[in-house]
Write a protein that holds these residues in place. Structure first.
Motif, mmCIF file in Angstrom:
data_model
loop_
_atom_site.group_PDB
_atom_site.id
_atom_site.type_symbol
_atom_site.label_atom_id
_atom_site.label_comp_id
_atom_site.label_asym_id
_atom_site.label_seq_id
_atom_site.Cartn_x
_atom_site.Cartn_y
_atom_site.Cartn_z
ATOM 1 N N VAL A 144 0.845 -1.199 0.000
ATOM 2 C CA VAL A 144 0.000 0.000 0.000
ATOM 3 C C VAL A 144 0.875 1.243 0.000
ATOM 4 O O VAL A 144 0.624 2.212 -0.733
ATOM 5 N N GLY A 147 2.495 1.970 -3.463
ATOM 6 C CA GLY A 147 1.648 2.388 -4.566
ATOM 7 C C GLY A 147 1.863 1.522 -5.795
ATOM 8 O O GLY A 147 1.792 0.296 -5.718
ATOM 9 N N ASP A 148 2.157 2.148 -6.927
ATOM 10 C CA ASP A 148 2.341 1.408 -8.175
ATOM 11 C C ASP A 148 3.761 0.871 -8.342
ATOM 12 O O ASP A 148 4.044 0.201 -9.339
ATOM 13 N N ALA A 292 7.993 8.167 -1.057
ATOM 14 C CA ALA A 292 6.941 8.277 -2.077
ATOM 15 C C ALA A 292 7.226 9.390 -3.085
ATOM 16 O O ALA A 292 6.899 9.265 -4.272
#
Length: 438
Positions: A144, A147-148, A292
């Protein structure tokens, strides 16, 4: 077939002996595996290891070697040894399918059989599900946070050799893209990946010699480890030798966020705009979340993953909740110890969903509804969580890891946004227990 029968605790067999003597061993019984709470204020857990449990139950046999050891060490008497010699689990098992999310008091596994058959499985199923679900729960949080961006499982050297294989399997269920563990690839069909360590660079007389050898052998698309000496010099060297087709560079130390930005700028200036940046170095979900905004393409996770990111067990327990008395009448039973209470009666569970978002875990006393489990997403309504796994001793619900992997993604996506936060807090959705609705 390697037996799993000795992967248990001594007291399972002493309880068996005493219950055979009292006559209660044959009473039909229901055991449930559940967690009283989620570890560390986490918002949800992920079930993993169901496939391994089913395989372990099938292999739970006491052969001549096991029986002779028990006899030689006087663990149990001859009557009990005779029982064990013909032991085959012939009962029924229901469970949350692999990849499903769970919450406090979710009946993750329900075992119905004679007391004698069910009690012997306690340690085995607990050891598998406590371990694998802890890894999957930590891995899901990392996925999670990522992300991608894909995550690579690379923790084999930080745990027991067999645990490493189980960790890779659980991480794959939770969404990790690849593993470094070859046995996990061979045994479970998980994609494997790997290039080189610092020792490969140090083996050669110069970094140039090391990079040239790796590129010559593995191709321009390989991943070069660039922090053995000077990162900027190594990046420049890698692009010089491989050209802009260089697959990736790996950073394994230092301030990863700052370094990733510097390396991205350098790669782009050298024309290697397609060269990816892989970061490793004791990452956990918080470190991944902190990266991130950094120009990172993928994460390699080891120690924190295989140790459950600080929570290497789920706290699952395996408790007797109901049994038949001598007349055949079902009797609900529950432990009343302070801080360790359990809820009596056999349970089933539903996930209440409204407009595609999970709202509650509903746990009720009684046999599960007869409707078949369906993995199709539910927009509004209730979906059954317990599925039949074993009927009459025969496995009925074997499935590929890809299906469990897809289920985990759907189940987590179904949670309300607050349920996917990394901060400590209450479970993502409330759990409605039988006594709360009475």
């Amino acid at each position: 077939m390697t037996s799993t029968a000795m992967l248990t605790d001594h007291y399972e067999l002493t309880m068996l002996q005493a219950s055979l003597e009292s006559g209660a061993a044959s009473r039909r019984s229901v055991f449930e595996l559940f967690a009283r709470r989620l570890p560390g204020g986490r918002r949800y857990g992920v079930v993993a290891g169901i496939g391994r449990v089913l395989d372990a139950i099938e292999r739970f046999r006491f052969g001549p070697e096991e029986l002779e050891w028990l006899r030689a060490h006087q663990v149990v008497d001859e009557t009990t040894l005779d029982f064990l010699a013909s032991y085959r689990f012939s009962g029924d098992v229901w469970g949350y399918p692999e990849g499903e999310t769970y919450f406090p008091h979710s009946p993750v596994l329900v075992v119905e059989s004679s007391f004698a058959e069910a009690v012997l499985l306690e340690t085995l199923v607990l050891s598998i599900l406590n371990h694998d679900s802890a890894i999957a729960s930590a891995a899901s949080r990392m996925i999670v946070a990522a992300g991608d961006r894909p995550c690579i499982e690379m923790g084999s050297r930080r745990t027991h050799e067999e645990a490493a294989v189980a960790c890779a399997r659980a991480a794959y269920v939770a969404g990790f893209a690849t593993t470094s563990n070859l046995e996990a690839g061979r045994r479970h069909g998980i994609p494997t990946a790997g290039t080189s360590a610092h020792s490969f660079t140090l083996l050669h007389d110069t970094e140039t010699d090391a990079f040239r050898a790796q590129i010559r052998s593995l191709g321009r698309g390989t991943t070069l480890l660039v922090d053995t000496y000077d990162v900027a010099e190594a990046v420049a060297l890698g692009v010089e030798l491989a050209g802009p087709e260089l697959g990736a560079v790996r950073l394994d130390s230092g301030d990863l966020g700052v370094l990733a930005q510097q390396v991205r700028t350098q790669l782009d200036s050298l024309g290697a705009t397609g060269t990816r940046i892989v970061v490793t170095s004791d990452l956990d979900e918080y470190a991944i979340a902190a990266l991130a905004a950094a120009p990172v393409d993928s994460y390699g996770v080891g120690t924190q993953l295989v140790t459950g990111s600080g929570h290497p067990t789920c706290g699952f327990v395996y408790k007797l909740v109901a049994h038949q008395d001598d007349s055949g009448r079902w009797v609900d039973v529950a432990k009343k110890s302070k801080d360790k209470e359990s809820l009596g009666g056999r349970k089933h569970a539903l996930r209440r969903v409204v407009d595609g978002v999970a709202e509650a875990e509903v746990i009720a006393v009684g046999a599960p509804p007869a409707a078949a489990h369906d993995d199709a997403p539910i927009t509004t309504g209730e979906r059954l969580l317990l599925v039949p796994l074993v009927r009459g001793g025969e496995t009925v619900s074997a499935e590929p890891l890809e299906r469990a992997r897809a289920r985990r993604a759907r189940s987590v996506a179904e949670l309300p946004m607050r349920g996917r936060q990394l901060q400590k807090g209450d479970p993502a959705i409330p759990v409605e227990l039988p006594h709360q609705r009475a």
